[in-house]
Design a protein around this motif. Structure first.
Motif, PDB file in Angstrom:
ATOM      1  N   LEU A 181      25.608  73.152 -37.187  1.00 53.92           N
ATOM      2  CA  LEU A 181      26.307  71.876 -37.200  1.00 53.92           C
ATOM      3  C   LEU A 181      26.012  71.135 -35.899  1.00 53.92           C
ATOM      4  O   LEU A 181      25.529  71.725 -34.932  1.00 53.92           O
ATOM      5  CB  LEU A 181      27.824  72.094 -37.322  1.00 53.92           C
ATOM      6  CG  LEU A 181      28.318  72.982 -38.459  1.00 53.92           C
ATOM      7  CD1 LEU A 181      29.800  73.268 -38.282  1.00 53.92           C
ATOM      8  CD2 LEU A 181      28.054  72.325 -39.805  1.00 53.92           C
ATOM      9  N   LEU A 182      26.318  69.843 -35.879  1.00 56.97           N
ATOM     10  CA  LEU A 182      26.218  69.083 -34.643  1.00 56.97           C
ATOM     11  C   LEU A 182      27.610  68.649 -34.215  1.00 56.97           C
ATOM     12  O   LEU A 182      28.435  68.239 -35.041  1.00 56.97           O
ATOM     13  CB  LEU A 182      25.326  67.849 -34.810  1.00 56.97           C
ATOM     14  CG  LEU A 182      23.828  68.097 -34.985  1.00 56.97           C
ATOM     15  CD1 LEU A 182      23.081  66.775 -35.051  1.00 56.97           C
ATOM     16  CD2 LEU A 182      23.276  68.961 -33.865  1.00 56.97           C
ATOM     17  N   ALA A 183      27.860  68.749 -32.921  1.00 52.19           N
ATOM     18  CA  ALA A 183      29.133  68.306 -32.349  1.00 52.19           C
ATOM     19  C   ALA A 183      28.835  67.439 -31.131  1.00 52.19           C
ATOM     20  O   ALA A 183      27.692  67.379 -30.663  1.00 52.19           O
ATOM     21  CB  ALA A 183      29.991  69.507 -31.954  1.00 52.19           C
ATOM     22  N   LYS A 184      29.863  66.760 -30.632  1.00 49.64           N
ATOM     23  CA  LYS A 184      29.658  65.934 -29.442  1.00 49.64           C
ATOM     24  C   LYS A 184      30.948  65.839 -28.640  1.00 49.64           C
ATOM     25  O   LYS A 184      32.041  66.150 -29.131  1.00 49.64           O
ATOM     26  CB  LYS A 184      29.189  64.537 -29.842  1.00 49.64           C
ATOM     27  CG  LYS A 184      30.212  63.709 -30.599  1.00 49.64           C
ATOM     28  CD  LYS A 184      29.639  62.317 -30.915  1.00 49.64           C
ATOM     29  CE  LYS A 184      30.644  61.469 -31.695  1.00 49.64           C
ATOM     30  NZ  LYS A 184      30.102  60.123 -31.982  1.00 49.64           N
ATOM     31  N   PHE A 185      30.788  65.424 -27.398  1.00 53.87           N
ATOM     32  CA  PHE A 185      31.933  65.190 -26.521  1.00 53.87           C
ATOM     33  C   PHE A 185      32.378  63.735 -26.666  1.00 53.87           C
ATOM     34  O   PHE A 185      31.576  62.814 -26.543  1.00 53.87           O
ATOM     35  CB  PHE A 185      31.563  65.455 -25.062  1.00 53.87           C
ATOM     36  CG  PHE A 185      31.299  66.903 -24.766  1.00 53.87           C
ATOM     37  CD1 PHE A 185      32.356  67.779 -24.553  1.00 53.87           C
ATOM     38  CD2 PHE A 185      30.005  67.388 -24.710  1.00 53.87           C
ATOM     39  CE1 PHE A 185      32.119  69.128 -24.279  1.00 53.87           C
ATOM     40  CE2 PHE A 185      29.759  68.724 -24.434  1.00 53.87           C
ATOM     41  CZ  PHE A 185      30.818  69.592 -24.222  1.00 53.87           C
ATOM     42  N   GLU A 186      33.657  63.576 -26.953  1.00 55.98           N
ATOM     43  CA  GLU A 186      34.228  62.234 -27.063  1.00 55.98           C
ATOM     44  C   GLU A 186      35.588  62.219 -26.387  1.00 55.98           C
ATOM     45  O   GLU A 186      36.485  62.953 -26.782  1.00 55.98           O
ATOM     46  CB  GLU A 186      34.358  61.833 -28.538  1.00 55.98           C
ATOM     47  CG  GLU A 186      34.820  60.402 -28.740  1.00 55.98           C
ATOM     48  CD  GLU A 186      34.779  59.999 -30.204  1.00 55.98           C
ATOM     49  OE1 GLU A 186      35.866  59.912 -30.830  1.00 55.98           O
ATOM     50  OE2 GLU A 186      33.666  59.795 -30.729  1.00 55.98           O
ATOM     51  N   ARG A 187      35.701  61.435 -25.320  1.00 62.13           N
ATOM     52  CA  ARG A 187      36.936  61.357 -24.532  1.00 62.13           C
ATOM     53  C   ARG A 187      37.399  62.733 -24.066  1.00 62.13           C
ATOM     54  O   ARG A 187      38.588  63.057 -24.107  1.00 62.13           O
ATOM     55  CB  ARG A 187      38.032  60.670 -25.349  1.00 62.13           C
ATOM     56  CG  ARG A 187      37.720  59.224 -25.688  1.00 62.13           C
ATOM     57  CD  ARG A 187      38.724  58.611 -26.633  1.00 62.13           C
ATOM     58  NE  ARG A 187      38.343  57.266 -27.005  1.00 62.13           N
ATOM     59  CZ  ARG A 187      38.832  56.611 -28.052  1.00 62.13           C
ATOM     60  NH1 ARG A 187      39.706  57.230 -28.837  1.00 62.13           N
ATOM     61  NH2 ARG A 187      38.472  55.391 -28.312  1.00 62.13           N
ATOM     62  N   GLY A 188      36.452  63.542 -23.660  1.00 64.17           N
ATOM     63  CA  GLY A 188      36.761  64.856 -23.131  1.00 64.17           C
ATOM     64  C   GLY A 188      37.009  65.916 -24.181  1.00 64.17           C
ATOM     65  O   GLY A 188      37.213  67.085 -23.835  1.00 64.17           O
ATOM     66  N   GLN A 189      36.998  65.539 -25.458  1.00 62.15           N
ATOM     67  CA  GLN A 189      37.231  66.477 -26.541  1.00 62.15           C
ATOM     68  C   GLN A 189      35.935  66.759 -27.298  1.00 62.15           C
ATOM     69  O   GLN A 189      34.988  65.966 -27.255  1.00 62.15           O
ATOM     70  CB  GLN A 189      38.285  65.915 -27.510  1.00 62.15           C
ATOM     71  CG  GLN A 189      39.609  65.587 -26.862  1.00 62.15           C
ATOM     72  CD  GLN A 189      40.270  66.801 -26.258  1.00 62.15           C
ATOM     73  OE1 GLN A 189      40.399  67.844 -26.888  1.00 62.15           O
ATOM     74  NE2 GLN A 189      40.739  66.665 -25.023  1.00 62.15           N
ATOM     75  N   ILE A 190      35.908  67.875 -28.008  1.00 64.28           N
ATOM     76  CA  ILE A 190      34.764  68.229 -28.834  1.00 64.28           C
ATOM     77  C   ILE A 190      35.077  67.867 -30.281  1.00 64.28           C
ATOM     78  O   ILE A 190      36.095  68.321 -30.823  1.00 64.28           O
ATOM     79  CB  ILE A 190      34.443  69.726 -28.715  1.00 64.28           C
ATOM     80  CG1 ILE A 190      33.993  70.059 -27.288  1.00 64.28           C
ATOM     81  CG2 ILE A 190      33.363  70.130 -29.723  1.00 64.28           C
ATOM     82  CD1 ILE A 190      33.821  71.540 -27.031  1.00 64.28           C
ATOM     83  N   ILE A 191      34.242  67.068 -30.884  1.00 69.44           N
ATOM     84  CA  ILE A 191      34.431  66.678 -32.280  1.00 69.44           C
ATOM     85  C   ILE A 191      33.148  66.910 -33.052  1.00 69.44           C
ATOM     86  O   ILE A 191      32.053  66.970 -32.483  1.00 69.44           O
ATOM     87  CB  ILE A 191      34.871  65.206 -32.426  1.00 69.44           C
ATOM     88  CG1 ILE A 191      33.751  64.263 -31.949  1.00 69.44           C
ATOM     89  CG2 ILE A 191      36.148  64.937 -31.642  1.00 69.44           C
ATOM     90  CD1 ILE A 191      33.996  62.811 -32.291  1.00 69.44           C
ATOM     91  N   THR A 192      33.270  67.054 -34.379  1.00 63.61           N
ATOM     92  CA  THR A 192      32.092  67.227 -35.220  1.00 63.61           C
ATOM     93  C   THR A 192      31.324  65.925 -35.292  1.00 63.61           C
ATOM     94  O   THR A 192      31.901  64.863 -35.551  1.00 63.61           O
ATOM     95  CB  THR A 192      32.503  67.682 -36.629  1.00 63.61           C
ATOM     96  OG1 THR A 192      33.284  68.890 -36.529  1.00 63.61           O
ATOM     97  CG2 THR A 192      31.288  67.962 -37.480  1.00 63.61           C
TER      98      THR A 192
END
Length: 373
Positions: A360-371
């Protein structure tokens, strides 16, 4: 909680768990050796590995154990050092008489001590470490339930080439058997697709100034930059990428896809993408694990927690199918696991005892990890 405080808590809790298991053990409990970077530069990985392993053991023992016997844990801190890892394996095998070993999240450590498992015929089940070398050594007693860093990194660059329309790729790898194999495989894969590798640079672990390599990369104006290494250096690289005005999409390896990366990189972590083999909420069947993890630790589970849990799942099921808790029983049962469902998906071993799983791919958004995908 600071890492050194957590290290003390981890080792203390594991020691207590081992004693508790001994108190209720019958004839042949499953003696699980646990090697992990509780301290050292890989401590953030060790924390996750500990949590996932401990939760699995607690839940399995509460449900009656394995073949009617509890799991006992014997833990060793490898300190992110291959030599310490070798000594840890020797101690667990010769003194603690463990039946199987789980760990370590540190690839170089795992590569180093796995030869002890092969020599003594005590199975090693890896759930976190990603170097492809681990299952390319020709060993029969080394098994890995997580996919390799090669598989993860290749999938990430493939996404940006095929789905994102990117054609110009740059690569920056830690100069080690951890960083180079997956990075070179990804670069070769991009070339095979018809893309362009505009830059390939390396760095040494422990460095803090990467501006020479990044300046060379900036001159080539890449659309995507993949960095493979530890979060300790990777977070600094992310900040220096921003400082130098490199506008490429930054991809880091799964080993950097941890909250510590975002903490150290700060605003530079925003939008950084990484491949992973598990993400919270991606599969409704994993809700019981996610709920139990949150109740026990007060935080959401990460991919490293899930992968550590999956390794224990595989060990336990192998003991059940192999008919006992001894090393030979577990080794007998491991090849029987094809199709067995873990948190990382169904096991499908290849000839090298390497599992093939989803990415899967995930990313950092506003300090959180989201899919991300």
């Amino acid at each position: 909680m600071q890492v050194n405080q957590y290290a003390k808590k981890c080792l203390g809790a594991l020691a207590a768990l081992a004693l508790a298991g001994s108190a209720v053990a019958a004839d042949t409990p499953l003696r699980l050796g646990f090697i992990e970077s509780i301290t050292g530069p890989g401590a953030a990985y060790g924390e996750a590995h500990f949590k996932g392993t401990r939760l699995a053991v607690d839940m399995i023992n509460a449900d009656g154990g394995v073949n009617g016997k509890p799991i006992e844990i014997f833990a060793e801190d490898d300190k992110s050092d291959p030599t310490v890892g070798i000594n840890s394996a020797k101690k667990l095998i010769t003194q603690r008489k463990v039946n199987v070993i789980a760990g370590s999240s540190a690839s170089l450590v795992t590569i180093a001590f796995s030869r002890e498992n092969e020599k003594t015929k005590v199975p090693l089940v890896v759930g976190v470490a990603g170097s492809p070398t681990i299952t390319k050594q020709g060993y029969h007693y080394v098994w890995r339930v997580n996919v390799t860093d090669n598989q993860l990194d290749v999938k990430a660059v493939e996404h940006f080439f095929k789905d994102g329309g990117k054609r110009r790729f740059a690569f920056l790898a830690e100069n080690s058997d951890y960083g180079k194999p997956p990075t070179k495989s990804s670069a070769d894969f991009i070339r095979s697709l018809g893309g362009e590798v505009v830059a390939y640079e390396e760095y040494n672990r422990g460095e803090t100034d990467f501006k020479a390599q990044l300046s060379n990369i900036r001159k080539q104006d890449p659309e995507v930059l993949l960095v493979h290494g530890y979060y300790t250096e990777g977070s600094i690289i992310a900040r220096q990428v921003k400082e130098l005005g490199i506008n490429a999409q930054l991809i880091v390896n799964m080993g950097q896809g941890v909250p510590k990366f975002a903490e150290l990189a700060g605003a530079a972590a925003e939008g950084v993408v990484f491949p992973t083999n598990w993400a919270e909420g991606a599969d409704p069947r994993h809700a019981p694990f996610e709920k139990a993890f949150k109740e026990k630790y007060g935080v959401n589970a990460s991919a490293f927690d899930a992968a550590a849990y999956a390794a224990v799942q595989a060990i336990v099921e192998a003991a059940r199918r192999g008919g006992g808790n001894g090393s030979a029983d577990i080794q007998k049962g491991l090849p029987m696991l094809n199709g067995f469902e873990t948190l990382l998906g169904p096991i499908q071993w290849d000839a090298a005892n390497q599992n093939d799983g989803k990415v899967l791919l995930a990313k950092f958004e506003r300090g959180q990890i989201i899919t991300a995908k």
